[in-house]
Design an enzyme around this catalytic site. Structure first.
Site, PDB file in Angstrom:
ATOM      1  CG  HIS A 235      -5.475  -2.693   0.170  1.00 24.72           C
ATOM      2  ND1 HIS A 235      -4.721  -2.331  -0.921  1.00 24.72           N
ATOM      3  CD2 HIS A 235      -5.063  -1.884   1.180  1.00 24.72           C
ATOM      4  CE1 HIS A 235      -3.913  -1.343  -0.600  1.00 24.72           C
ATOM      5  NE2 HIS A 235      -4.097  -1.066   0.674  1.00 24.72           N
TER       6      HIS A 235
ATOM      7  CG  ASP B  64     -11.688 -18.574 -14.144  1.00 24.71           C
ATOM      8  OD1 ASP B  64     -12.042 -19.749 -13.951  1.00 24.71           O
ATOM      9  OD2 ASP B  64     -11.515 -17.756 -13.215  1.00 24.71           O
TER      10      ASP B  64
ATOM     11  CB  SER C 288      -0.956  -0.031   1.200  1.00 25.99           C
ATOM     12  OG  SER C 288      -2.007   0.895   1.035  1.00 25.99           O
TER      13      SER C 288
ATOM     14  CG  ASP D 252      -6.344  -3.510  -3.617  1.00 26.67           C
ATOM     15  OD1 ASP D 252      -7.122  -2.822  -2.931  1.00 26.67           O
ATOM     16  OD2 ASP D 252      -5.106  -3.425  -3.520  1.00 26.67           O
TER      17      ASP D 252
END
Length: 519
Positions: A448, A270, A200, A411
């Site tokens: 995050h 996917d 971050s 995130d």
């Protein structure tokens, strides 16, 4: 800036007292150590034992976009620490600087001979004690800084231009120089290698070091970097201002339905149906398909709500059509609480800080006056040095530096596309073939700096050490997902743009049944 000549003299003067490797001075002797612009305020001999946080972090602010980053991904807070010397110091490289640092030094043979600096989050304002504990537990001499102010907000910036410089880059650089001087005085020699580890704001700090001070660190882990801070906060301001208009907020129940709808369309195709997207770029979901055709229900979006979802997905653009900042990736919609009604009546203090306290220097500035077209160019002109977006890392590369970036696809604190954009800018500047020293790892399903439904626990520092010290490049990194204190899934993380592809046989919870491939 400090006088390097004085620093060299200070270290040289100490050498006769501690000239043999690991024959360190006593911890208490460091109290009298003299370094330029530095006051050592306290030294404490810490006995071996369980880690106790000297300053437990405050409760998350109610307006926070995302919770504070956890301890560096892949390391659990240690139960036991070796004995170490804890040094507290204040640095004053300018007349208005008041930079607090802590340096933790493992005793004697417990030191691995290396230095690891650790970063902060948000507006910093605190020492990252769990990260220091993780580093010292692994044998590193380590340090961290509050970046020159107390409190996790931008109030420090009003009337204090030098403190903004400290937050932007000076505090970390000064901490690094002084930490190396302190550990050299203590051990009788400097570190054989220096590492940076942060996520971050800590990721931004790592990139800033590689760009401005390439000699400070030999290798860097930069996770989910907030390196385009002025534009990141502009995106948040623009989005949150929009969703606070009447009828624009998207209730949590609708976000859950939205997230389910996206996964229903894109998760299985996917390659593996596992509750998250392995590669959001492959998802072709159309948000318009959820527009309410008749009466509003929990499974459809009104026009105003649809606009909010599209703004969150981004990118934010100015009146000229130029991209200001990318939005959230497909696949994590159920966690986009920033656009829900529960997020509060005003944009977060985190995002407002760049414009209220830094740019406008006015604690009473009205966020409703924010303008992408006026405020962003203005803050970039005056305070663009906060951003770490310079793509020229040639000096860091030339001295043998290694850089690993990582970012979670789910995130919602910092757009994952921002890391991809920076990676692309470096390759565009320095040439397409840079993976002998720089690699980006995108983490499917991770939020995050950690958490989320994907495999989100991994050891980036271990991968970086092998790369720097044994020249073993990280072709893939093993990641795990833990539930109820048990590993229930492992996956390989792949150097971007490769992705983990299921081989077609065996458990999809076993990393051995996946291969990293470019698609």
């Amino acid at each position: 800036m400090m006088n390097r000549g004085l620093l060299t003299f200070a270290i040289a003067a100490l050498a006769p007292l501690s000239s043999v490797a690991f024959a360190q001075r006593s911890c208490e002797d460091l109290q009298s150590l003299k370094l330029p612009d530095t006051t050592i305020t306290k030294v404490i001999s810490m006995p071996a034992g369980p880690f106790v946080n000297p300053a437990p972090p405050p409760a998350p602010q109610p307006d926070a976009i995302d919770p504070p980053p956890p301890a560096p991904t892949g390391r659990q807070t240690p139960q036991m620490l070796p004995a170490f010397c804890r040094v507290l110091a204040t640095l004053k490289p300018s007349a208005d600087s008041d930079i607090k640092i802590e340096v933790w030094l493992p005793l004697g043979a417990a030191w691995n001979g290396k230095y690891e600096a650790v970063g902060g989050g948000g507006w910093a304002g605190v020492i990252s004690y769990p990260a220091l504990a993780n580093a010292v537990q692994e044998g590193y001499a380590t340090s961290c800084t509050d970046t020159g102010h107390e409190g996790g907000n931008a109030k420090f910036a009003v009337g204090h231009p030098e403190k903004i410089v400290d937050f932007a880059y000076r505090a970390v650089h000064e901490m690094t120089i002084k930490s190396k001087a302190i550990l050299t005085a203590y051990y009788g020699r400097g570190p054989r290698l220096s590492y940076w580890n942060g996520c971050s704001t800590g990721g931004r700090q790592g990139l800033m070091e590689a760009q401005r001070y390439p000699e400070d660190f030999d290798a860097i882990v930069a996770g989910a970097p907030a390196n385009f801070q002025t534009h990141l906060h502009a995106f948040d301001m623009d989005l949150q201002s929009a969703v606070r208009q009447p009828g624009a907020a998207v209730p949590a129940a609708k976000l859950a339905a939205l997230g389910k709808a996206v996964l229903d369309v894109c998760d299985g195709p996917d390659g593996v149906k596992d509750g998250f997207l392995n590669d959001p770029h492959k998802c072709k979901f159309d948000y318009n398909s959820l527009l309410c055709k008749g009466a509003e229900s929990a499974n459809c979006l009104t026009p105003a709500q649809l606009d909010s979802v599209k703004k969150a997905h981004g990118p934010a653009k100015n009146a000229k059509g130029e991209i200001v900042y990318p939005g959230y990736a497909l696949g994590g919609e159920s966690t986009w609480r920033v656009i829900s009604a529960a997020n509060g009546p005003a944009p977060t203090a985190l995002s407002q800080g760049t414009y209220r306290e830094v740019l406008h220097q006015d604690p009473n500035w009205d966020w409703k006056s924010f303008s992408l077209d006026k405020d962003v160019p203005a803050v970039d002109e005056k305070y663009g040095y906060i951003n770490a977006v310079n793509p020229d890392l040639s000096a860091f590369k030339a001295r043998g530096g290694k850089l690993i970036m990582y970012h979670g696809w789910n995130d919602v604190g910092i757009s994952p596309e921002n890391s991809i954009n920076y990676h692309a800018s470096v390759l565009n500047k320095m040439g397409a073939k840079q993976d002998d020293w720089y690699r980006l790892f995108m983490v499917p399903g991770m939020a995050h700096c950690g958490n989320g439904p994907g495999a989100n626990q991994f050891n980036m520092m271990g991968a970086l050490e092998r790369w720097k010290e044994a020249n073993v490049a990280p072709d893939q990194i093993l990641a795990s997902h833990v539930a109820n204190n048990k590993v229930d899934m492992t996956r390989p993380l792949c150097p971007y743009p490769q992705v983990a592809v299921y081989r077609g046989a065996g458990s999809t919870n076993d990393a051995a049944n996946f291969a990293c491939k470019a698609q």
